[in-house]
Scaffold this motif. Sequence first.
Motif, short mmCIF file in Angstrom:
data_model
loop_
_atom_site.label_atom_id
_atom_site.label_comp_id
_atom_site.label_asym_id
_atom_site.label_seq_id
_atom_site.Cartn_x
_atom_site.Cartn_y
_atom_site.Cartn_z
N ARG A 162 -8.04 -9.01 9.62
CA ARG A 162 -8.55 -9.14 8.27
C ARG A 162 -10.01 -8.70 8.14
O ARG A 162 -10.64 -8.95 7.11
CB ARG A 162 -8.39 -10.59 7.77
CG ARG A 162 -6.94 -10.91 7.42
CD ARG A 162 -6.83 -12.23 6.67
NE ARG A 162 -7.64 -12.27 5.46
CZ ARG A 162 -7.28 -11.74 4.28
NH1 ARG A 162 -6.11 -11.13 4.17
NH2 ARG A 162 -8.06 -11.83 3.23
N LEU A 163 -10.52 -8.05 9.14
CA LEU A 163 -11.88 -7.52 9.01
C LEU A 163 -11.95 -6.55 7.83
O LEU A 163 -11.07 -5.72 7.64
CB LEU A 163 -12.29 -6.78 10.30
CG LEU A 163 -12.59 -7.67 11.52
CD1 LEU A 163 -12.79 -6.79 12.75
CD2 LEU A 163 -13.81 -8.54 11.27
N GLY A 164 -13.02 -6.67 7.03
CA GLY A 164 -13.17 -5.83 5.86
C GLY A 164 -13.61 -4.42 6.21
O GLY A 164 -14.03 -4.13 7.33
N LEU A 165 -13.52 -3.53 5.22
CA LEU A 165 -13.86 -2.12 5.44
C LEU A 165 -15.31 -1.96 5.87
O LEU A 165 -15.62 -1.17 6.78
CB LEU A 165 -13.59 -1.31 4.18
CG LEU A 165 -12.14 -1.25 3.69
CD1 LEU A 165 -12.05 -0.42 2.42
CD2 LEU A 165 -11.23 -0.70 4.76
N ALA A 166 -16.23 -2.70 5.23
CA ALA A 166 -17.65 -2.55 5.56
C ALA A 166 -17.92 -2.99 7.00
O ALA A 166 -18.66 -2.31 7.74
CB ALA A 166 -18.50 -3.35 4.59
#
Length: 339
Positions: free
Chosen positions: A196-200
């Motif tokens: 679930r790590l975000g794009l940024a």
Amino acid sequence: MRETVTASELDLALVNALQLRPRASWSELAPLLGVTAGTLARRWERLTGEGLAWVYAAPGREFSRNRCSAFVLLRCLPGDRTRLMAELSALPEAVTIELTGHGTADLLLDVLAPDLTALTRFLGEKLDRMAGIVSVTCLFTTSLYVEGSRWRLRSLAPAQLTALGSPSAARGEPAGTVPLDAVDRALLHELVRDGRLGLAELAERTATSPATVRRRLRRLTDSSVLTFRCDIASALAGRPVPVSLLGQVPARDIGTTHRTLAALPECRLVAAVTGPANIFVTLWVHDLGDIQRRETALCARLPTLTVTDRIVGLHTVKRMGHLLDDEGRRVGVQPISPW
């Protein structure tokens, strides 16, 4: 005495939603679950912090077409079993390790490798160096029909399931091996730890841009190189008993057999394998008595299926690189890199 695990109906609904949409934003899921995005974020932080649920990247369908996997059964000397579980857990090829109550094998491994040479090296060089292994039986996977990301907690109401929609099918690329470069592999390394790590954050960790991460992720998922899973501790799933059945079925009936098995709510995995048995299926059943009942019902529905062996899982030590304690909670990660 087993530790009591408390999970609210909202927790269970959140996990079920993430099993269907593992990377959905909290703002997308909040209206569906009737709470705020902030509430979902806090609930998820608690679930992951206590090792009760986690999202991660795993090999997708492309892996079974173009790379190598096998189920390996090990017989061990009694005094060496605990040590061997620890040593095997450190090996990235052994993505899943199950302590079994099987008469002819003590450990069941799910082994993934990028090619047959790497798989042979694991079976020969790495296992040969481990003292205490008495025998090795290898069942090569020829087709993977169902894998773990298909299993559902089934906590959502029908209207909620409809609102979520069916998981989007991968559009797919040609059947050849999808080439991966250093950026792809860096993304995979991060996502097998936390899906679930975000794009940024992914962009920062891989020294790229959010736009590049978005394009790469779309390519990797559309080509079925990876899939995302939401997994849970045994206690949150009602403490099911994992049982793997080996079976023999005529080639003409394999399609019917795998479709029937895949439709079972308790089915975690269905694969075609080499050896005297040609079907390998893993079910999560309610209790030990349920094993016989399920087998009897299956054989009634599939008259040409002969079950040749039953492997009961006593404790999952490692599942797709995630290390589990006796309660099935995640306590660490040994990242896999089978691509």
